[in-house]
Design a protein around this motif. Structure first.
Motif, PDB file in Angstrom:
ATOM      1  N   VAL A 187       0.827  -1.213   0.000  1.00 12.26           N
ATOM      2  CA  VAL A 187       0.000   0.000   0.000  1.00 12.26           C
ATOM      3  C   VAL A 187       0.861   1.262   0.000  1.00 12.26           C
ATOM      4  O   VAL A 187       0.410   2.331  -0.412  1.00 12.26           O
ATOM      5  N   ALA A 188       2.105   1.139   0.460  1.00 13.90           N
ATOM      6  CA  ALA A 188       3.013   2.291   0.496  1.00 13.90           C
ATOM      7  C   ALA A 188       4.038   2.249  -0.635  1.00 13.90           C
ATOM      8  O   ALA A 188       4.962   3.060  -0.658  1.00 13.90           O
ATOM      9  N   MET A 189       3.871   1.305  -1.579  1.00 15.03           N
ATOM     10  CA  MET A 189       4.816   1.171  -2.690  1.00 15.03           C
ATOM     11  C   MET A 189       4.212   1.743  -3.978  1.00 15.03           C
ATOM     12  O   MET A 189       2.995   1.728  -4.153  1.00 15.03           O
ATOM     13  N   PRO A 190       5.060   2.229  -4.880  1.00 18.67           N
ATOM     14  CA  PRO A 190       4.554   2.577  -6.212  1.00 18.67           C
ATOM     15  C   PRO A 190       4.020   1.323  -6.903  1.00 18.67           C
ATOM     16  O   PRO A 190       4.523   0.222  -6.671  1.00 18.67           O
ATOM     17  N   GLU A 191       3.009   1.478  -7.731  1.00 14.38           N
ATOM     18  CA  GLU A 191       2.416   0.321  -8.398  1.00 14.38           C
ATOM     19  C   GLU A 191       3.445  -0.445  -9.224  1.00 14.38           C
ATOM     20  O   GLU A 191       3.444  -1.679  -9.258  1.00 14.38           O
ATOM     21  N   GLU A 192       4.358   0.283  -9.847  1.00 15.87           N
ATOM     22  CA  GLU A 192       5.350  -0.373 -10.703  1.00 15.87           C
ATOM     23  C   GLU A 192       6.344  -1.222  -9.907  1.00 15.87           C
ATOM     24  O   GLU A 192       7.025  -2.094 -10.464  1.00 15.87           O
ATOM     25  N   LYS A 199      -0.992  -6.726  -7.260  1.00 17.00           N
ATOM     26  CA  LYS A 199      -1.528  -5.427  -7.686  1.00 17.00           C
ATOM     27  C   LYS A 199      -3.028  -5.277  -7.485  1.00 17.00           C
ATOM     28  O   LYS A 199      -3.482  -4.247  -6.974  1.00 17.00           O
ATOM     29  N   PRO A 200      -3.860  -6.257  -7.857  1.00 17.70           N
ATOM     30  CA  PRO A 200      -5.305  -6.068  -7.650  1.00 17.70           C
ATOM     31  C   PRO A 200      -5.657  -5.886  -6.175  1.00 17.70           C
ATOM     32  O   PRO A 200      -6.426  -4.979  -5.820  1.00 17.70           O
ATOM     33  N   GLY A 201      -5.092  -6.723  -5.320  1.00 17.58           N
ATOM     34  CA  GLY A 201      -5.350  -6.600  -3.891  1.00 17.58           C
ATOM     35  C   GLY A 201      -4.852  -5.287  -3.336  1.00 17.58           C
ATOM     36  O   GLY A 201      -5.480  -4.701  -2.438  1.00 17.58           O
ATOM     37  N   ARG A 202      -3.735  -4.809  -3.846  1.00 24.17           N
ATOM     38  CA  ARG A 202      -3.179  -3.525  -3.406  1.00 24.17           C
ATOM     39  C   ARG A 202      -4.171  -2.394  -3.667  1.00 24.17           C
ATOM     40  O   ARG A 202      -4.440  -1.574  -2.780  1.00 24.17           O
ATOM     41  N   LEU A 203      -4.727  -2.346  -4.866  1.00 26.20           N
ATOM     42  CA  LEU A 203      -5.656  -1.276  -5.228  1.00 26.20           C
ATOM     43  C   LEU A 203      -6.926  -1.321  -4.378  1.00 26.20           C
ATOM     44  O   LEU A 203      -7.389  -0.295  -3.875  1.00 26.20           O
ATOM     45  N   HIS A 204      -7.476  -2.514  -4.207  1.00 26.17           N
ATOM     46  CA  HIS A 204      -8.692  -2.654  -3.395  1.00 26.17           C
ATOM     47  C   HIS A 204      -8.424  -2.264  -1.948  1.00 26.17           C
ATOM     48  O   HIS A 204      -9.272  -1.627  -1.299  1.00 26.17           O
ATOM     49  N   THR A 205      -7.238  -2.619  -1.449  1.00 26.81           N
ATOM     50  CA  THR A 205      -6.892  -2.315  -0.063  1.00 26.81           C
ATOM     51  C   THR A 205      -6.707  -0.817   0.145  1.00 26.81           C
ATOM     52  O   THR A 205      -7.178  -0.253   1.140  1.00 26.81           O
ATOM     53  N   ILE A 206      -6.037  -0.159  -0.787  1.00 23.75           N
ATOM     54  CA  ILE A 206      -5.853   1.298  -0.701  1.00 23.75           C
ATOM     55  C   ILE A 206      -7.210   1.997  -0.689  1.00 23.75           C
ATOM     56  O   ILE A 206      -7.457   2.906   0.117  1.00 23.75           O
ATOM     57  N   GLU A 207      -8.110   1.568  -1.562  1.00 16.35           N
ATOM     58  CA  GLU A 207      -9.449   2.173  -1.629  1.00 16.35           C
ATOM     59  C   GLU A 207     -10.217   1.943  -0.326  1.00 16.35           C
ATOM     60  O   GLU A 207     -10.883   2.848   0.185  1.00 16.35           O
ATOM     61  N   PHE A 208     -10.108   0.738   0.205  1.00 16.55           N
ATOM     62  CA  PHE A 208     -10.834   0.417   1.428  1.00 16.55           C
ATOM     63  C   PHE A 208     -10.282   1.199   2.616  1.00 16.55           C
ATOM     64  O   PHE A 208     -11.045   1.701   3.456  1.00 16.55           O
ATOM     65  N   ASN A 209      -8.968   1.327   2.702  1.00 19.08           N
ATOM     66  CA  ASN A 209      -8.362   2.092   3.796  1.00 19.08           C
ATOM     67  C   ASN A 209      -8.817   3.551   3.764  1.00 19.08           C
ATOM     68  O   ASN A 209      -9.093   4.157   4.814  1.00 19.08           O
TER      69      ASN A 209
END
Length: 235
Positions: A187-192, A199-209
């Motif tokens: 969640v604290a890393m650049p997507e690249e 990646k999919p879980g990262r995006l959903h987690t950022i949105e949920f947080n």
């Protein structure tokens, strides 16, 4: 200190592996019931063992359950049942857990240990999509505002949908704990810089947080235990 199993090894988000091992060996493992150790060892042999609740996060959950005197709980995402067994050991003898998971096979991996611990009578395991069960619970108005505690460790894409339903099921002062809210630190890393499979879980987690941070129906605390847990107390 004893070496860590793979499923412990990747859960910690502390500065070093040595520091995480220190926490486990000093504060967590000495107080971990033998049946939980046994179930953790069984789970470590599963190819998806990283899905299990980290023992340090589990210790925090047990403390929360005791602090609010939880008796009626719900669990979304069971896997082999580490957090389920932990909850069953912690709540009173007449306590009840509604446990929901699509995969009954993994639950049955841990079931012999649950039976050994003599807490199976507290568990109502439902093999189903969680949203279906939650909607069915809400149809009975007696369930609304009746649950003391909920633990969610399931598909990240539906976390917000679970949250809206659990808000209605939870009593004022009740607690929801969400697992994996730091998602391996991505969640604290650049997507690249993130592994493709994360990646999919990262995006959903950022949105949920972000959603939780703005939800004034709950008091929240994000805690860097295991893969990150967020504790939400209904106001």
């Amino acid at each position: 200190m004893a070496s860590l199993s793979n499923f412990d090894d990747c859960k910690g988000l502390l500065q070093s592996q040595e520091l995480y091992e220190y926490v486990l060996e000093t504060a967590v493992y000495p107080r971990e019931p033998e049946v939980l150790k046994e179930l953790r060892a069984i789970t470590a042999n599963h190819p998806k063992s990283l899905m299990a609740t980290a023992p340090d996060a589990g210790q925090q959950i047990a403390l929360l359950l005791k602090m609010i005197n939880a008796k009626k709980t719900i669990e979304i995402g069971v896997f082999t049942g580490y957090s389920l067994l932990l909850t069953a050991l912690t709540i009173p003898q007449d306590g009840k857990i509604t446990a929901i998971d699509m995969n009954k096979d993994t639950y049955e991996m841990g079931l012999p240990v649950i039976k050994k611990a003599a807490v199976e009578h507290k568990i109502n395991f439902i093999q189903s999509l969680a949203l279906t069960v939650l909607d069915e619970l809400l149809e009975n108005h007696e369930n609304r505002g009746s649950f003391d505690f909920a633990f969610v460790d399931a598909d990240k894409v539906n976390y917000q949908k679970y949250h809206e339903r659990l808000w209605q099921l939870l009593k004022v002062g009740g607690i929801i704990v969400y697992d994996n809210t730091l998602w391996f630190g991505t969640v604290a890393m650049p997507e690249e810089s993130t592994k493709e499979e994360l990646k999919p879980g990262r995006l959903h987690t950022i949105e949920f947080n972000r959603f939780l941070a703005a939800d004034n129906r709950f008091q929240i605390s994000q805690v860097p235990l295991g893969d990150g847990i967020t504790i939400c107390r209904r106001l």
